[in-house]
Motif scaffolding. Sequence first.
Motif, short mmCIF file in Angstrom:
data_model
loop_
_atom_site.label_atom_id
_atom_site.label_comp_id
_atom_site.label_asym_id
_atom_site.label_seq_id
_atom_site.Cartn_x
_atom_site.Cartn_y
_atom_site.Cartn_z
N ASP B 76 0.83 -1.21 0.00
CA ASP B 76 0.00 0.00 0.00
C ASP B 76 0.86 1.25 0.00
O ASP B 76 0.59 2.22 -0.73
CB ASP B 76 -0.91 0.01 1.24
N THR B 77 1.91 1.24 0.85
CA THR B 77 2.80 2.42 0.88
C THR B 77 3.44 2.65 -0.47
O THR B 77 3.52 3.79 -0.96
CB THR B 77 3.92 2.21 1.93
N LEU B 78 3.91 1.55 -1.09
CA LEU B 78 4.54 1.69 -2.41
C LEU B 78 3.54 2.26 -3.41
O LEU B 78 3.89 3.12 -4.23
CB LEU B 78 5.04 0.34 -2.89
N LEU B 79 2.30 1.77 -3.36
CA LEU B 79 1.27 2.27 -4.27
C LEU B 79 1.06 3.75 -4.06
O LEU B 79 0.94 4.53 -5.02
CB LEU B 79 -0.05 1.52 -4.02
N ALA B 80 1.04 4.16 -2.76
CA ALA B 80 0.81 5.58 -2.47
C ALA B 80 1.93 6.44 -3.03
O ALA B 80 1.71 7.52 -3.55
CB ALA B 80 0.69 5.78 -0.96
N LYS B 81 3.17 5.88 -2.93
CA LYS B 81 4.30 6.70 -3.38
C LYS B 81 4.45 6.73 -4.89
O LYS B 81 5.25 7.49 -5.42
CB LYS B 81 5.59 6.11 -2.79
N LYS B 82 3.69 5.87 -5.56
CA LYS B 82 3.97 5.64 -6.97
C LYS B 82 3.85 6.91 -7.78
O LYS B 82 4.65 7.18 -8.67
CB LYS B 82 3.00 4.59 -7.51
N GLY B 83 2.87 7.72 -7.44
CA GLY B 83 2.66 8.89 -8.29
C GLY B 83 3.72 9.97 -8.11
O GLY B 83 3.98 10.77 -9.00
N THR B 84 4.39 9.96 -6.92
CA THR B 84 5.18 11.14 -6.58
C THR B 84 6.54 11.19 -7.25
O THR B 84 7.13 12.24 -7.41
CB THR B 84 5.41 11.18 -5.07
N GLY B 85 7.08 10.04 -7.62
CA GLY B 85 8.38 10.06 -8.31
C GLY B 85 9.56 10.24 -7.38
O GLY B 85 10.66 10.52 -7.83
N GLU B 86 9.37 10.10 -6.06
CA GLU B 86 10.53 10.25 -5.18
C GLU B 86 11.13 8.89 -4.89
O GLU B 86 10.45 7.87 -4.85
CB GLU B 86 10.12 10.93 -3.88
N THR B 87 12.45 8.90 -4.70
CA THR B 87 13.13 7.64 -4.37
C THR B 87 13.05 7.43 -2.88
O THR B 87 13.25 8.35 -2.10
CB THR B 87 14.60 7.72 -4.76
N MET B 88 12.78 6.17 -2.50
CA MET B 88 12.73 5.86 -1.07
C MET B 88 14.09 5.39 -0.61
O MET B 88 14.77 4.64 -1.32
CB MET B 88 11.72 4.74 -0.82
N LYS B 89 14.46 5.81 0.58
CA LYS B 89 15.66 5.23 1.17
C LYS B 89 15.20 4.29 2.26
O LYS B 89 14.42 4.67 3.14
CB LYS B 89 16.53 6.34 1.79
N VAL B 90 15.68 3.06 2.19
CA VAL B 90 15.25 2.09 3.20
C VAL B 90 16.46 1.44 3.84
O VAL B 90 17.51 1.29 3.20
CB VAL B 90 14.36 0.98 2.57
N ASP B 91 16.28 1.06 5.12
CA ASP B 91 17.27 0.22 5.78
C ASP B 91 16.73 -1.20 5.75
O ASP B 91 15.62 -1.45 6.22
CB ASP B 91 17.45 0.66 7.24
N PHE B 92 17.47 -2.09 5.19
CA PHE B 92 16.97 -3.47 5.10
C PHE B 92 17.88 -4.40 5.89
O PHE B 92 19.05 -4.09 6.16
CB PHE B 92 16.87 -3.91 3.64
N GLU B 93 17.34 -5.55 6.24
CA GLU B 93 18.08 -6.49 7.09
C GLU B 93 19.05 -7.28 6.24
O GLU B 93 18.66 -8.08 5.39
CB GLU B 93 17.10 -7.44 7.78
N LEU B 94 20.35 -7.04 6.46
CA LEU B 94 21.35 -7.76 5.69
C LEU B 94 21.57 -9.14 6.31
O LEU B 94 21.75 -10.13 5.62
CB LEU B 94 22.65 -6.94 5.72
N ALA B 95 21.60 -9.15 7.65
CA ALA B 95 21.67 -10.40 8.40
C ALA B 95 21.04 -10.07 9.75
O ALA B 95 20.73 -8.90 10.01
CB ALA B 95 23.11 -10.85 8.58
N GLU B 96 20.86 -11.08 10.59
CA GLU B 96 20.18 -10.79 11.85
C GLU B 96 21.03 -9.82 12.67
O GLU B 96 22.15 -10.12 13.05
CB GLU B 96 19.97 -12.08 12.63
N GLY B 97 20.49 -8.62 12.92
CA GLY B 97 21.22 -7.65 13.73
C GLY B 97 22.04 -6.68 12.91
O GLY B 97 22.62 -5.75 13.46
N ILE B 98 22.10 -6.88 11.59
CA ILE B 98 22.88 -5.96 10.74
C ILE B 98 21.96 -5.43 9.65
O ILE B 98 21.32 -6.20 8.93
CB ILE B 98 24.07 -6.66 10.08
#
Lengths: 156, 187
Positions: B76-98
Motif C-alpha cells: 500500500d505504501t509503495l502504491l501511495a508513493k507511486k505517483g510522486t516520483g521520489e526515491t525511497m531510502k530504506v534500511d533493510f536487514e542484511l543479516a540478523e542484527g545488521i
Amino acid sequence: MAAASRSGVAEEIAKLSVEQLQAVKEQVDAELSVLQDSVGSIRTAANRFEMAANALHNLSLQKTGQQMLVPLTASLYVPGVLDNVDNVLVDVGTGYYIEKSLADGNDYCDRKIKFLKANHDKLVEVANDKRNTAEQVSLVLQAKMRSLSAGEQQRA
Amino acid sequence: MASVTSASERRGIPAAPFVHDVQSFLTQSSYDASTALVALQDRLQQYKLAEMKLLAQRRDLQAKIPDIKKCVEIVDTLLAKKGTGETMKVDFELAEGIYSRAQIPEADSVCLWLGANVMLEYPLEEARSLLQSNLENATASLKSIIEDMQFLRDQVTVTEVTIARVYNFDVHQRRKLRNQAKEEEES
C-alpha cells in the motif's frame, strides 16, 4: 584441586541416605539440563554473529549503486539500488541501533563471537563437572539400593 | 441407547457418541467391558493425535498472518508513493542484527517469495490483491482450525466420561457377581 574436591564430595555422598541421594540426584540432573540449554543458546547466538560477519564480508565486495532486490519483509522484495557500502546499522539490543563503518561492524561481530566462545567453553567445563557429580551420585545410589535389597533378602 | 449429539463427523474427526445407558451400549456393540475400554482408549489416543496436529497448524498460521499483513501495508505504501516520483531510502536487514541502506526508485512491480524456491515478479496492483486474498484465506483457515479444536475438545470430554462410566459399570458388575456367588455359597 578438582580431584581433592571430588573425593571430598564422594565422602559426603556416601554418608547420605537413599532418599537424600535421590533428591540430590534429581537436583543435579535439573541443574545439568539447565546448563545444557545455556550451552545450546550460546552456540545459536555465536552462529548468528558468524552469519552476520559473512554477510558483512559479502557487502564489502559490493559497490554503491549496485542493482539488488531489497527485502522489505520475509517474502516481499523490491528492485532497488545499494545505497551505502561504507556504513551499516548494528543492532546492539534493547531497541538501539548504532551506525558503524564496515570495519567497525566486522570488529563488533568478531568481538561478540570471541566473547561468546569464551563463555561457551567455560560453561562446557562446568557442565562436565556437573555430569561427573551426577554419575557419582547415581553410582552410590545404585550401590546403596543393591545393598539394601540384599540385606532385605537375607532377613527374609 | 447410544445417540449422536452433533454432526457425525467433522473434517475427518469422528464424533464420540454419547452413551445414555452403559448396559445397552455394551450389549448393542457386543463388547465386554474391557474390550470396550480398550476401544475407547484407542479413540482417545486418536483424538489426542489430531489435537496435536491442529495445534501445530494453528501455530503456523498465527505466525504467517502478521507477516502477510505487513506485506499488504508495505505494498500500500509503495502504491501511495507511486505517483510522486521520489526515491525511497530504506534500511533493510542484511543479516540478523545488521542493517544496510538501499534506495528504491519508483517501483512498478514487486517480487513475492511464494515458497519452494519460487519467486515471482508482480505489478503492484496484482501483488496487493494476491496478498489480500492470501490474508483472507489464512484468517478463514485459522478460524476453521479453532472451531475444529473446540469440537475435538468436546469429543475428548465425552469419550473420557464414557470411559469412566464403563469402568464404574464394570466394577459394579463384578461386585454384583461376587455378592451373588457368596450368597449361593451360603445358601
